[in-house]
Structure formats: structure tokens, C-alpha cells
Design a protein around this motif. Structure first.
Motif, PDB file in Angstrom:
ATOM      1  N   ASP A 257     -16.552  38.279 123.576  1.00 17.01           N
ATOM      2  CA  ASP A 257     -16.105  37.119 122.799  1.00 17.01           C
ATOM      3  C   ASP A 257     -15.909  37.421 121.307  1.00 17.01           C
ATOM      4  O   ASP A 257     -15.473  36.551 120.565  1.00 17.01           O
ATOM      5  CB  ASP A 257     -17.086  35.946 122.966  1.00 17.01           C
ATOM      6  CG  ASP A 257     -16.738  35.076 124.185  1.00 17.01           C
ATOM      7  OD1 ASP A 257     -15.546  35.076 124.576  1.00 17.01           O
ATOM      8  OD2 ASP A 257     -17.641  34.421 124.732  1.00 17.01           O
TER       9      ASP A 257
ATOM     10  N   ASP B 117     -12.273  36.944 120.271  1.00 13.79           N
ATOM     11  CA  ASP B 117     -11.607  35.778 120.868  1.00 13.79           C
ATOM     12  C   ASP B 117     -10.864  34.973 119.798  1.00 13.79           C
ATOM     13  O   ASP B 117     -11.432  34.579 118.791  1.00 13.79           O
ATOM     14  CB  ASP B 117     -12.669  34.896 121.557  1.00 13.79           C
ATOM     15  CG  ASP B 117     -12.033  33.857 122.461  1.00 13.79           C
ATOM     16  OD1 ASP B 117     -11.059  33.224 122.033  1.00 13.79           O
ATOM     17  OD2 ASP B 117     -12.523  33.679 123.581  1.00 13.79           O
TER      18      ASP B 117
ATOM     19  N   SER C 113      -9.686  37.053 129.723  1.00 14.85           N
ATOM     20  CA  SER C 113      -9.747  35.616 129.439  1.00 14.85           C
ATOM     21  C   SER C 113      -8.806  34.807 130.332  1.00 14.85           C
ATOM     22  O   SER C 113      -7.763  35.284 130.763  1.00 14.85           O
ATOM     23  CB  SER C 113      -9.407  35.390 127.965  1.00 14.85           C
ATOM     24  OG  SER C 113      -9.377  34.012 127.689  1.00 14.85           O
TER      25      SER C 113
END
Ligand code: ADP
Ligand code: NI
Length: 214
Positions: A58, A61, A100
Motif C-alpha cells: 500500500d 497506492d 489492486s
């Protein structure tokens, strides 16, 4: 050596994500890492690559950073702080870039390591914790919990998925209920099944209370 790298990376990720209130805090990362290692025991794959990708997934992200470039720079800084081989780094990067969901517009993970980490991340979007994360994310984004006037969207672009008008309850239909069919491994599917059923019960009860039924 690998243990030292993991510890260094862990410390930096913990620092970066400690204040995230959108369901992507350090404890999300730690749960994904633990789930990934649990799945790895059954399904195999390189444990170091899996643990590193889980810890870092993450960091770049786009929705947690001002831009994708800013996120990628943070990731590069972490890689630069440890002594890691180019091949391992490239593998981890490719997992992170492709894992993702992005409203059904995500990439494809091809290696067992990628499949394991993707499963672990998707499992943390399901079940009781998945429900809690969805309302935390929706609240932070400014979405309503539910609005019968706002329709559930079917197919959508990444832009619509990220910025279009929706509700947290719609998110169950727009993403969460679809995840069970995207799980890669048998170990992951087993866990997903129980969490999926729990979310179905939750939504059923939510609508019952919404409609004022006994
Ligand atoms: P992606 O952002 O590609 O859907 P993530 O795994 O980063 O994938 O999303 C993590 C979690 O954040 C989701 O499972 C969900 O709980 C929450 N989330 C993401 N987008 C929304 C949204 N539009 N509304 C509510 N929750 C969301
Ligand atoms: Ni995640």
C-alpha cells in the motif's frame, strides 16, 4: 540478512501508515502479511518475496498519496535503504503494481507469490474487518453510509470507481461481493467463503433495520 531487511522495511512502513484512518493503517498491513504467510504455508512461493510485497503493497497506492509518482518515490526510498537484489526488487514491484482491484480494472498477477499476496489483501477487505474498513473509508471519503436514491454501478472506469458518487453500502455490490470469485488459491477461497457469508448476513440485517422491519 533477509530478517534484517524485513525489520527495516517493517519499521518504515509502520511509520508511513501509522496515522491512516481510511482502513489502510499499519494493522491492515500486518494482517495482510500474516494472512499471506499463512496461505504461503499451504500454497508455497518464496516467503521473502511474499512478506516484502505484503509489507510494501500500500506504500505507493495512488489513493493514499498526492500522486502515483509521490507514492513510487516513497517505495524507492525504502528499497534504497536495504540491500536487496535487483531481481527480487523487480518481482516485488510487479506484484504491487498489478494486485489492486481498481473497480475491476486492475492488472494480472502471474506468479504464485503475487497470487498469495493479492489473496491476503482481498481477504482483509472481506468479513467483519472488511465491513469496518468499508465504512471507515467511505466516511473519510465523504460518502453516505447508504442512500436508496444512489444506484449501484455495474462496470466503471478507474476514475468513476475512485471519484464517482456512491455509498458504502453500494461498495458491497460494486466490489466486495465480487471478490470471492477473484481469489487465486484454495487456502484463500476457504477463508473467503466464511467472510463472504458473514457480509451477506450483515447487508441483509442492515436492510431489514433500514426498512424498519422487526
Ligand atoms: P481498491 O482501492 O483497488 O479497491 P484496496 O484493497 O486498496 O483496493 O481497497 C481497500 C479497501 O478500501 C476496500 O476493500 C474497501 O474496504 C475500502 N474502499 C475502497 N474504495 C471504497 C469505496 N469507494 N467505498 C468504501 N470503501 C472503499
Ligand atoms: Ni491493502
Amino acid at each position: 540478512m533477509k530478517k534484517v531487511i524485513i525489520e527495516k522495511v517493517e519499521q518504515q512502513v509502520r511509520e508511513l501508515l501509522q496515522h491512516d484512518a481510511s482502513g489502510h493503517d499499519w494493522y491492515h498491513i500486518d494482517r495482510v502479511r500474516k494472512l499471506a504467510m499463512q496461505i504461503q504455508c499451504e500454497e508455497g512461493g518464496d516467503a521473502f518475496i511474499i512478506e516484502m510485497a505484503a509489507l510494501l503493497h500500500d506504500v505507493p497506492d495512488e489513493k493514499l498519496n498526492e500522486s502515483e509518482a509521490v507514492g513510487m518515490a516513497k517505495l524507492e526510498r525504502i528499497f534504497d535503504s536495504v540491500d536487496i537484489q535487483d531481481e527480487a526488487k523487480e518481482h516485488i514491484l510487479s506484484i504491487i503494481k498489478n494486485m489492486s482491484y481498481k473497480g475491476g480494472n486492475g492488472g494480472v498477477v502471474t506468479t504464485i507469490e503475487g497470487k498469495v499476496v493479492q489473496d491476503a489483501d482481498r481477504l482483509d477487505a472481506l468479513g467483519a474487518i472488511g465491513i469496518a474498513r468499508t465504512f471507515a473509508f467511505g466516511g473519510k471519503k465523504g460518502d453516505l453510509m447508504y442512500d436508496p436514491e444512489i444506484p449501484i454501478r455495474d462496470k466503471m472506469s478507474v476514475e468513476e470507481y475512485r471519484n464517482g458518487k456512491s455509498t458504502s453500502l453500494n461498495h458491497f455490490y460494486e466490489k466486495l461481493f465480487k471478490l470471492q470469485d477473484t481469489i487465486n488459491t484454495n487456502a484463500g477461497r476457504r477463508i473467503a467463503k466464511e467472510r463472504h457469508m458473514f457480509m451477506e448476513q450483515f447487508v441483509h440485517q442492515f436492510m431489514k433495520e433500514w426498512n424498519g422491519n422487526e
